[in-house]
Write a protein that holds these residues in place. Structure first.
Motif, short mmCIF file in Angstrom:
data_model
loop_
_atom_site.label_atom_id
_atom_site.label_comp_id
_atom_site.label_asym_id
_atom_site.label_seq_id
_atom_site.Cartn_x
_atom_site.Cartn_y
_atom_site.Cartn_z
N HIS A 143 0.63 -1.10 -0.03
CA HIS A 143 0.10 -0.19 0.09
C HIS A 143 0.88 1.30 -0.03
CE1 HIS A 143 -3.37 -2.39 1.89
NE2 HIS A 143 -3.50 -2.96 0.61
N ALA A 144 2.19 0.96 0.76
CA ALA A 144 2.82 2.37 0.49
C ALA A 144 3.34 2.85 -0.69
CB ALA A 144 4.21 1.97 1.53
N LEU A 145 3.50 1.86 -1.82
CA LEU A 145 3.80 2.17 -2.97
C LEU A 145 2.66 2.87 -3.79
CD1 LEU A 145 5.26 -1.43 -4.18
CD2 LEU A 145 6.48 0.86 -3.81
N ARG A 146 1.39 2.86 -3.21
CA ARG A 146 0.23 3.48 -3.80
C ARG A 146 0.15 3.10 -5.39
NH1 ARG A 146 2.20 7.63 -0.23
NH2 ARG A 146 3.44 8.69 -1.80
N ASN A 175 12.69 -7.79 -13.09
CA ASN A 175 12.57 -6.36 -13.73
C ASN A 175 11.42 -5.81 -13.13
OD1 ASN A 175 14.54 -7.10 -15.38
ND2 ASN A 175 13.48 -7.74 -17.29
N ALA A 176 10.54 -6.34 -12.78
CA ALA A 176 9.32 -5.93 -12.15
C ALA A 176 9.69 -5.41 -10.77
CB ALA A 176 8.08 -6.88 -12.02
N ALA A 177 10.29 -6.27 -10.29
CA ALA A 177 10.67 -5.87 -8.75
C ALA A 177 11.62 -4.61 -8.98
CB ALA A 177 11.52 -6.51 -8.07
N LEU A 178 12.37 -4.44 -9.80
CA LEU A 178 13.09 -3.09 -10.02
C LEU A 178 12.35 -1.93 -10.19
CD1 LEU A 178 16.01 -1.77 -10.50
CD2 LEU A 178 16.15 -2.46 -12.71
N LEU A 179 11.23 -2.05 -11.19
CA LEU A 179 10.38 -0.97 -11.20
C LEU A 179 9.67 -0.49 -10.08
CD1 LEU A 179 8.56 -2.34 -14.60
CD2 LEU A 179 10.58 -0.38 -14.42
N LEU A 180 9.33 -1.57 -9.20
CA LEU A 180 8.84 -1.18 -7.97
C LEU A 180 9.90 -0.62 -7.04
CD1 LEU A 180 6.80 -4.40 -7.09
CD2 LEU A 180 5.97 -2.18 -8.11
N ALA A 181 11.02 -0.68 -6.92
CA ALA A 181 11.98 -0.29 -6.34
C ALA A 181 12.26 1.45 -6.55
CB ALA A 181 13.26 -0.94 -6.44
N LEU A 182 12.10 1.39 -7.97
CA LEU A 182 12.35 2.78 -8.49
C LEU A 182 11.11 3.58 -8.06
CD1 LEU A 182 13.78 2.11 -12.06
CD2 LEU A 182 15.10 3.15 -10.38
N ARG A 183 10.02 2.88 -8.02
CA ARG A 183 8.77 3.82 -7.67
C ARG A 183 8.83 4.29 -6.24
NH1 ARG A 183 3.65 4.24 -9.51
NH2 ARG A 183 2.11 4.66 -8.00
N ALA A 184 9.43 3.21 -5.26
CA ALA A 184 9.55 3.56 -3.93
C ALA A 184 10.45 4.67 -3.89
CB ALA A 184 9.93 2.15 -3.05
N SER A 185 11.56 4.42 -4.58
CA SER A 185 12.63 5.48 -4.37
C SER A 185 12.13 6.86 -4.91
CB SER A 185 13.95 5.25 -5.24
OG SER A 185 14.83 6.16 -5.35
N SER A 186 11.47 6.92 -5.83
CA SER A 186 10.92 8.21 -6.53
C SER A 186 9.95 8.77 -5.46
CB SER A 186 10.17 7.96 -7.82
OG SER A 186 9.45 9.24 -8.11
N GLN A 187 9.31 8.06 -4.71
CA GLN A 187 8.36 8.33 -3.69
C GLN A 187 9.06 9.02 -2.44
OE1 GLN A 187 5.52 4.87 -2.99
NE2 GLN A 187 4.08 6.12 -4.32
N PRO A 199 7.33 -10.61 -0.42
CA PRO A 199 6.40 -10.99 -1.71
C PRO A 199 5.38 -10.23 -2.15
CG PRO A 199 5.99 -12.52 0.09
CD PRO A 199 6.94 -11.64 0.43
N LEU A 200 5.41 -9.49 -3.16
CA LEU A 200 4.19 -8.51 -3.20
C LEU A 200 3.29 -9.06 -4.69
CD1 LEU A 200 6.05 -4.94 -3.20
CD2 LEU A 200 4.89 -6.38 -1.18
N GLY A 201 3.87 -9.67 -5.49
CA GLY A 201 3.18 -10.17 -6.60
C GLY A 201 3.83 -11.07 -7.48
N THR A 202 3.57 -11.28 -8.75
CA THR A 202 4.32 -12.04 -9.52
C THR A 202 4.26 -11.50 -11.04
OG1 THR A 202 2.26 -13.21 -10.40
CG2 THR A 202 3.12 -14.23 -8.30
N ALA A 203 5.25 -12.18 -11.77
CA ALA A 203 5.26 -12.22 -13.28
C ALA A 203 5.08 -13.64 -13.83
CB ALA A 203 6.66 -11.71 -13.93
N CYS A 204 3.59 -13.57 -14.28
CA CYS A 204 3.26 -15.00 -14.60
C CYS A 204 2.86 -15.05 -16.18
CB CYS A 204 2.23 -15.23 -13.87
SG CYS A 204 0.75 -14.34 -13.76
N ALA A 205 2.87 -16.50 -16.45
CA ALA A 205 2.66 -16.82 -17.87
C ALA A 205 1.58 -17.87 -17.85
CB ALA A 205 3.93 -17.40 -18.71
N LEU A 206 0.38 -17.68 -18.44
CA LEU A 206 -0.77 -18.54 -18.46
C LEU A 206 -0.91 -18.98 -20.19
CD1 LEU A 206 -1.16 -15.67 -17.07
CD2 LEU A 206 -2.99 -17.44 -15.57
#
Length: 246
Positions: A18-21, A153-165, A125-132
């Motif tokens: 939730h902190a990531l908004r 890669n998705a985790a890195l995007l979330l980390a960049l978002r947290a850093s930006s916030q 663990p916040l989520g997944t990158a998944c194939a179906l």
């Protein structure tokens, strides 16, 4: 069907999410590219970047899936979060956890699932990158590595978002402090303007009283006929300095 197991540090995990908004935000090209990479590398018609909230899994990016979210209790990704890195389900109809899952028996008719866990900077663990896929299959070792890379890669995007916030919060805090300092300076300037005349008047009075006393003594000495010439010059110098100071 089995509901996803409870996770350790669940309250901490949800707080971090939730902190990531980020939940319910608009699509972003960077996350879409992660899903495109998953579909291309794993050769599947459906791909997702999911974030698992308390009661739902929400799709930050999706390909080949019309839904934007599903209940957590029927989610494959809810199960994947219990894994260290990756959950692979070659045939959902043969897996007791998912055989009667509505996402298997109904649209989008999932038969194959592979989800790599997306962790935050603290390892939560916040989520997944998944194939179906709608047919049974199994990932090759190279495809597993590609899916794990997509999760990183998705985790890195979330980390960049947290850093930006954090940078935005720091900037906001600095702006607040600068505004408070400006207000303090204004109050101090106003107080100085109000009290400076009274202060100067008080200091003038405090200086004038002993100065007048000193001048009085000097004048008395100057009139004393017993004062020799050398001392008379000194007394007159005291008088000149005193009158100048007054």
């Amino acid at each position: 069907m089995q509901a996803p197991p409870e996770l350790p540090r669940e309250a901490e995990r949800l707080a971090a999410l939730h902190a990531l908004r980020i939940l319910d935000t608009a699509a972003e090209a960077a996350y879409d590219q992660v899903v495109d990479f998953v579909c291309q590398q794993c050769q599947v018609p459906m791909g997702l970047v999911t974030l698992v909230d308390a009661d739902r899994q929400w799709f930050k990016a999706r390909r080949g899936v019309a839904l934007s979210e599903t209940p957590r209790r029927v989610s494959f990704c809810g199960h994947a979060l219990s894994e260290a890195e990756l959950l692979e389900v070659p045939d959902a109809l043969k897996d007791p956890r998912f055989a009667d899952n509505p996402l298997v028996t109904g649209a989008p008719f999932i038969r194959f699932y592979a989800g790599a866990v997306v962790h935050d900077e603290a390892g939560l663990p916040l989520g997944t990158a998944c194939a179906l896929d709608t047919v049974p299959r199994q990932l090759t070792p190279q495809q597993r590595q590609a899916l794990l890379q997509a999760a990183r890669n998705a985790a890195l995007l979330l980390a960049l978002r947290a850093s930006s916030q954090r940078m935005l919060e720091l900037h906001s805090s600095l702006a607040d402090k600068q505004a408070a300092l400006g207000q303090l300076q204004a109050v101090a300037s106003h107080a100085l303007a109000q009290h400076q005349p009274a202060f100067l008047s008080h200091m003038g009075h405090e200086l004038r009283t002993p100065l007048n006393l000193m001048l009085g003594y000097a004048q008395t000495l100057d009139l004393d006929p017993r004062l020799d010439a050398q001392h008379k010059d000194s007394v007159e110098e005291i008088l000149r300095a005193g009158w100048q100071l007054l």
